[in-house]
Enzyme design. Structure first.
Site, PDB file in Angstrom:
ATOM      1  N   ARG A 121     -13.304 -22.046  40.781  1.00  0.00           N
ATOM      2  CA  ARG A 121     -13.967 -21.547  39.568  1.00  0.00           C
ATOM      3  C   ARG A 121     -14.906 -20.390  39.889  1.00  0.00           C
ATOM      4  O   ARG A 121     -15.662 -20.451  40.845  1.00  0.00           O
ATOM      5  CB  ARG A 121     -14.727 -22.697  38.885  1.00  0.00           C
ATOM      6  CG  ARG A 121     -13.841 -23.895  38.781  1.00  0.00           C
ATOM      7  CD  ARG A 121     -13.598 -24.532  37.500  1.00  0.00           C
ATOM      8  NE  ARG A 121     -14.049 -24.001  36.271  1.00  0.00           N
ATOM      9  CZ  ARG A 121     -14.594 -24.746  35.337  1.00  0.00           C
ATOM     10  NH1 ARG A 121     -14.808 -26.019  35.544  1.00  0.00           N
ATOM     11  NH2 ARG A 121     -14.925 -24.216  34.172  1.00  0.00           N
ATOM     12  N   ASP A 317     -12.950 -25.714  24.391  1.00  0.00           N
ATOM     13  CA  ASP A 317     -12.401 -26.893  25.061  1.00  0.00           C
ATOM     14  C   ASP A 317     -11.357 -27.617  24.217  1.00  0.00           C
ATOM     15  O   ASP A 317     -10.660 -28.505  24.711  1.00  0.00           O
ATOM     16  CB  ASP A 317     -13.538 -27.850  25.444  1.00  0.00           C
ATOM     17  CG  ASP A 317     -14.452 -27.223  26.492  1.00  0.00           C
ATOM     18  OD1 ASP A 317     -13.977 -26.386  27.273  1.00  0.00           O
ATOM     19  OD2 ASP A 317     -15.647 -27.566  26.511  1.00  0.00           O
ATOM     20  N   ARG A 348      -5.544 -23.670  31.817  1.00  0.00           N
ATOM     21  CA  ARG A 348      -5.133 -24.459  30.643  1.00  0.00           C
ATOM     22  C   ARG A 348      -4.089 -23.751  29.794  1.00  0.00           C
ATOM     23  O   ARG A 348      -3.468 -24.391  28.936  1.00  0.00           O
ATOM     24  CB  ARG A 348      -6.365 -24.849  29.801  1.00  0.00           C
ATOM     25  CG  ARG A 348      -7.196 -25.909  30.486  1.00  0.00           C
ATOM     26  CD  ARG A 348      -8.338 -26.406  29.634  1.00  0.00           C
ATOM     27  NE  ARG A 348      -9.080 -27.436  30.346  1.00  0.00           N
ATOM     28  CZ  ARG A 348     -10.360 -27.747  30.126  1.00  0.00           C
ATOM     29  NH1 ARG A 348     -11.037 -27.107  29.194  1.00  0.00           N
ATOM     30  NH2 ARG A 348     -10.955 -28.707  30.818  1.00  0.00           N
TER      31      ARG A 348
HETATM   32  C1  S3P Z   1     -19.867 -25.467  28.453  1.00  0.00           C
HETATM   33  C2  S3P Z   1     -19.416 -24.222  28.134  1.00  0.00           C
HETATM   34  C3  S3P Z   1     -17.994 -23.852  28.156  1.00  0.00           C
HETATM   35  C4  S3P Z   1     -17.105 -25.083  28.124  1.00  0.00           C
HETATM   36  C5  S3P Z   1     -17.547 -26.138  29.084  1.00  0.00           C
HETATM   37  C6  S3P Z   1     -18.966 -26.581  28.773  1.00  0.00           C
HETATM   38  C7  S3P Z   1     -21.318 -25.707  28.442  1.00  0.00           C
HETATM   39  O1  S3P Z   1     -17.735 -23.120  29.332  1.00  0.00           O
HETATM   40  O2  S3P Z   1     -15.771 -24.735  28.390  1.00  0.00           O
HETATM   41  O3  S3P Z   1     -16.708 -27.269  29.018  1.00  0.00           O
HETATM   42  O4  S3P Z   1     -21.749 -26.883  28.496  1.00  0.00           O
HETATM   43  O5  S3P Z   1     -22.066 -24.721  28.400  1.00  0.00           O
HETATM   44  P1  S3P Z   1     -17.982 -21.528  29.394  1.00  0.00           P
HETATM   45  O6  S3P Z   1     -19.393 -21.290  29.088  1.00  0.00           O
HETATM   46  O7  S3P Z   1     -17.655 -21.104  30.798  1.00  0.00           O
HETATM   47  O8  S3P Z   1     -17.029 -20.961  28.395  1.00  0.00           O
END
Ligand code: S3P
Length: 430
Positions: A121, A317, A348
């Site tokens: 990541r 998500d 995904r």
């Molecule tokens: C999240 C933000 C999202 C999401 C993740 C949780 C968060 O990611 O996909 O499951 O808690 O801020 P990104 O900010 O990288 O889009």
């Protein structure tokens, strides 16, 4: 694990606690100098990683056995240097948010690493702004874990996020609390605002104008209680099952309905899905609360829709579920501007396209999303979660809605966000 075609889901169920808010609550608890009581904390692998991380940094974590967690933090600038690498497990949110706090620990060094998926990541997205604020960060090949952070006296920046990411935004906001001056963060599109709401509740000077959030310096996190609402992203799997399986009617209680999280419900309603609830409306200012509602879900016929780029961060998500719904929706369902899906716990876009196609779907990947032709429904077969919790849960719901059933390879992945998922589905199906 196999999921056979269901005859209808019915009953009432309380949504599991919100993962995003639990992570943030634990971090704020660790940053506070006075005890913070967190009601309804999510007990799942990801959020357990956060409790272990803050404990390693010197916070005391007490669990009272009834779901509440009490944190006795170190204060904003007193995180303890940890000899050992902090293990974020599978939690991307912890990986991106925690360095925001660590960056302000003057002269102390920290290392973060996690599982195989975490090691793929991107972290360059947080290295960039935190370096601009004065901290020293380094990562493998400049963009992967292990990530090293050396804290410094931070100064405010004005930062334009290259991608709409609540994680990166939150990282900068957490660092901004300890920085000299007022930091501004501008997002290309609105993303979830849980951090902003919590900081407002904790007395931090914070405001928003359009897509720009400003945070001023503060000496303390002044909050003594945080109540975590139910997780819309977890509830979304039950909602999709209810909408897709004929004869279903279910009530999911205590779901967080913050406008920046309910993009999936707006998409679903556009598809003519039946979901009733008292949803928050969009507001100009940062609201102080996290509103909750019961959601009443019923089966019904669906129509295809187009999800545009500015809706993507508000439903990020849940987009794999939109692909699944698209298989059962009249006409075409298109998702655009969702290239971020490729850097989640798994790719995904590839995962959902290969997975659903293996079950008989007519679906094509695009560089930034997918196109699905409904409604041949789904035959069934098997689907590999590739270690990704949300893909495992998509497979399970696909099984209930399919003609022949679906075997999910790697169902245990669901434990990172929703350990009771299979039990909850089973109870609604019986
Ligand atoms: C999240 C933000 C999202 C999401 C993740 C949780 C968060 O990611 O996909 O499951 O808690 O801020 P990104 O900010 O990288 O889009």
């Amino acid at each position: 694990m196999r999921f056979e075609p269901a005859r209808g889901l019915s009953g009432t169920l309380r949504a599991p606690a919100d993962k995003s808010i639990s992570h943030r609550a634990a971090l704020l608890g660790a940053m506070a100098s006075e005890p913070v009581r967190i009601e309804n904390y999510l007990h799942a692998a990801d959020t357990n990683s956060t409790l272990a991380a803050v404990a390693a940094l010197g916070a005391l974590v007490e669990e009272n056995g009834e779901g509440a967690v009490v944190l006795r933090g170190t204060g904003l600038r007193e995180a303890r240097e940890s000899e050992q690498t902090i293990d974020v497990g599978n939690a991307g949110t912890l990986l991106r948010l925690l360095p925001g706090w660590l960056a302000a620990q003057e002269g102390r060094s920290f290392a973060l690493d996690g599982d195989e998926s975490i090691r793929r990541r991107p972290v360059a997205r947080i290295i960039e702004p935190l370096t601009q604020m004065g901290a020293e960060l380094s990562a493998r090949e400049g963009r992967f874990t292990p990530l090293h952070v050396r804290g410094a006296h931070l100064h405010a920046i004005s930062y334009q996020l290259p991608v709409a990411s609540a994680q990166v935004k939150s990282c900068v906001l957490l660092a901004a609390i300890s920085a000299d001056g007022t930091t501004t963060v501008t997002e290309p599109a609105l993303s979830r605002d849980h951090t902003e709401r919590l900081l407002l509740g904790a007395g931090v000077p914070i405001s928003r104008e359009d897509r720009t959030v400003s945070v001023g310096n503060s000496d303390e996190i002044a909050i003594d209680r945080i109540t975590v609402p139910g997780d819309l992203s977890s509830a979304a799997f039950l909602i999709a099952a209810g909408v897709l399986v004929p004869g279903s009617r279910l009530l999911i209680s205590d779901v967080g309905v913050n406008w920046t999280r309910t993009g999936f419900l707006r998409i679903l309603r556009r598809m003519r899905g039946i979901v009733l609830g008292d949803l928050e409306t969009r507001s100009e200012q940062i609201p102080a609360e996290e509103p909750v509602s019961d959601l009443d879900v019923a089966h019904g016929a669906l129509e295809g829709t187009v999800v545009e780029p500015d809706e993507v961060p508000l439903a990020i998500d849940e987009l794999p579920l939109v692909a699944l719904l698209g298989c059962f929706a009249e006409g075409e369902t298109i998702v655009r501007g969702a290239e971020e899906l490729r850097v989640k716990e798994s790719d995904r876009i590839e995962g959902v396209v290969a997975g659903l196609r293996g079950l008989g779907a007519e679906i094509e990947a695009t560089p930034d999303g997918f196109v699905v032709q409904g409604t041949g429904g789904l035959d069934g077969g098997s689907i590999d979660a590739h270690g990704d919790h949300r893909m495992a849960m998509v497979g399970a719901v696909a099984g209930l809605a399919s003609r022949e059933g679906v075997e999910v390879i790697g169902m245990e992945a669901a434990a990172v966000s929703y350990p009771g998922f299979v039990d909850d589905l089973t109870s609604l199906c019986s």
